[in-house]
Scaffold this active site. Sequence first.
Site, PDB file in Angstrom:
ATOM      1  N   CYS A   1     -32.665 -20.317   9.504  1.00 36.55           N
ATOM      2  CA  CYS A   1     -33.935 -21.007   9.710  1.00 36.55           C
ATOM      3  C   CYS A   1     -33.740 -22.519   9.686  1.00 36.55           C
ATOM      4  CB  CYS A   1     -34.958 -20.604   8.657  1.00 36.55           C
ATOM      5  SG  CYS A   1     -35.774 -19.067   9.078  1.00 36.55           S
TER       6      CYS A   1
ATOM      7  N   HIS B   1     -12.100 -26.774  -3.025  1.00 34.18           N
ATOM      8  CA  HIS B   1     -13.410 -26.490  -3.635  1.00 34.18           C
ATOM      9  C   HIS B   1     -13.860 -25.035  -3.502  1.00 34.18           C
ATOM     10  CE1 HIS B   1     -16.389 -26.354  -0.237  1.00 34.18           C
ATOM     11  NE2 HIS B   1     -15.445 -27.015   0.400  1.00 34.18           N
TER      12      HIS B   1
HETATM   13  C1  LIG Z   1     -15.614 -23.474   3.601  1.00 40.28           C
HETATM   14  C2  LIG Z   1     -14.801 -23.122   4.785  1.00 40.28           C
HETATM   15  C3  LIG Z   1     -14.287 -24.090   5.644  1.00 40.28           C
HETATM   16  C4  LIG Z   1     -14.582 -25.557   5.463  1.00 40.28           C
HETATM   17  O1  LIG Z   1     -13.943 -26.069   4.331  1.00 40.28           O
HETATM   18  P1  LIG Z   1     -14.278 -27.562   3.804  1.00 40.28           P
HETATM   19  O2  LIG Z   1     -13.195 -27.851   2.826  1.00 40.28           O
HETATM   20  O3  LIG Z   1     -15.627 -27.473   3.177  1.00 40.28           O
HETATM   21  O4  LIG Z   1     -14.250 -28.466   4.965  1.00 40.28           O
HETATM   22  C5  LIG Z   1     -13.504 -23.679   6.704  1.00 40.28           C
HETATM   23  N1  LIG Z   1     -13.242 -22.393   6.920  1.00 40.28           N
HETATM   24  C6  LIG Z   1     -13.711 -21.418   6.123  1.00 40.28           C
HETATM   25  C7  LIG Z   1     -13.387 -19.997   6.409  1.00 40.28           C
HETATM   26  C8  LIG Z   1     -14.520 -21.742   5.033  1.00 40.28           C
HETATM   27  O5  LIG Z   1     -15.000 -20.781   4.253  1.00 40.28           O
END
Ligand SMILES: *Cc1c(COP(=O)(O)O)cnc(C)c1O
Length: 404
Positions: free
Chosen positions: A328, A203
């Site tokens: 916040c 995503h």
């Molecule tokens: C978004 C992100 C995650 C978590 O990813 P998910 O697929 O939302 O669990 C982990 N590490 C970094 C650096 C991220 O930017």
Amino acid sequence: MKLPVYMDNHSTTPCDPRVVTAMLPYFTEKFGNAASRNHAFGWEAEEAVDQARKHIARLLNADAKEIVFTSGATESDNLALKGVVEMYKEKGDHIITCSTEHRAIIDSAKSLEKRGIRVTYLPVDKTGRVDPDDVRNAITDKTILISIMLANNEIGTIHPVNAIGSIAKEKGVLFHCDATQGVGKIPVDVQAMGVDLMSFTAHKLYGPKGIGALYVRRKAPRVRLVPMIDGGGHERGMRSGTLPVPLVVGFGKAIELCAQEMSTESVRMQGLRDHLQDGIMGALEEVYLNGHPTERLPGNLNVSFAYVEGEALLMGVKEIALSSGSACTSATLEPSYVLRALGVGSDLAHSSIRFGLGRFTTREEVDYTIDRMVKAVNHLRAMSPLYEMAKEGVDLKSVQWAAH
Ligand SMILES: *Cc1c(COP(=O)(O)O)cnc(C)c1O
């Protein structure tokens, strides 16, 4: 131009319509279980999963067998840290990470500390980078894992991972990299980086939510893991559970598109980002860049607007989706731990805003954002007694705030 404008692509990205199209048949007519070995429905699903795995592996210069599907990068990070520590606990009880990692790493490390594992949280310099020499000096004969991210999710700073990877190799310590923000945006090569495990998620690269992967090296060295989820032995025993075939297909398609378009997309993105940065910094004084001036993700801009509260600023530009460095939402009112780790003072950390540009960001949206930000900052500063005093040359640090 449609409002609101989305400038928060580090949090998540929209699914590319081409990805959605590729996924759709796998919800309905091609609904088979990829683990069903005895009929055409299963074979069709398995074939689609194999294709996706190949596209993903190719982008990373990995082998398809080295890709383990998970629910996302949070799970991949947990599996890497906890799975490696559990498997290699006879060898040692020490891991090394850094203070600006994503919460999925920091919180996994904290959880391991409760189980008696020793964790070194390396500092970063004022641009947000770990010094490879600090990594080298932190390694002991009890160190079993190093986990350093590729690019930071708040400030976009890119770590010197190749150098860290070769130190890990030289010392015979496993190297995990949370590459979630980098994959699909900048070139990622598991061989050049010398990584043994690597987390990423669909995503953040225009694929669907709910699917990620962990790269697990199969030779030189062959990495082993204790799984966190027991069951049918899917994903070579490292992550049981029926594969979400439509999501896997979407992940593969999203990666394929990144592979085709990354070189042109990153140039366009950096052009827009530089235009945003110049537009804001050229029109306003006392705006400070957070992160590294050049070793930074092409779509990232994180700046602090002195004398302005980040949350107040966000309220003033509701037509633009952004993130601020003041938390916040948390009970503590602590500003971003990432900015604090760079040595950014509490005031400037509370004044920070993160812009995240993406594939669908337009020049028009960037121009709109510059205009709105400049007006909103000027408006808030005009109401700020602190800004007034600073303009008159009062040294705010010398002011005696308590009257008696
Ligand atoms: C978004 C992100 C995650 C978590 O990813 P998910 O697929 O939302 O669990 C982990 N590490 C970094 C650096 C991220 O930017």
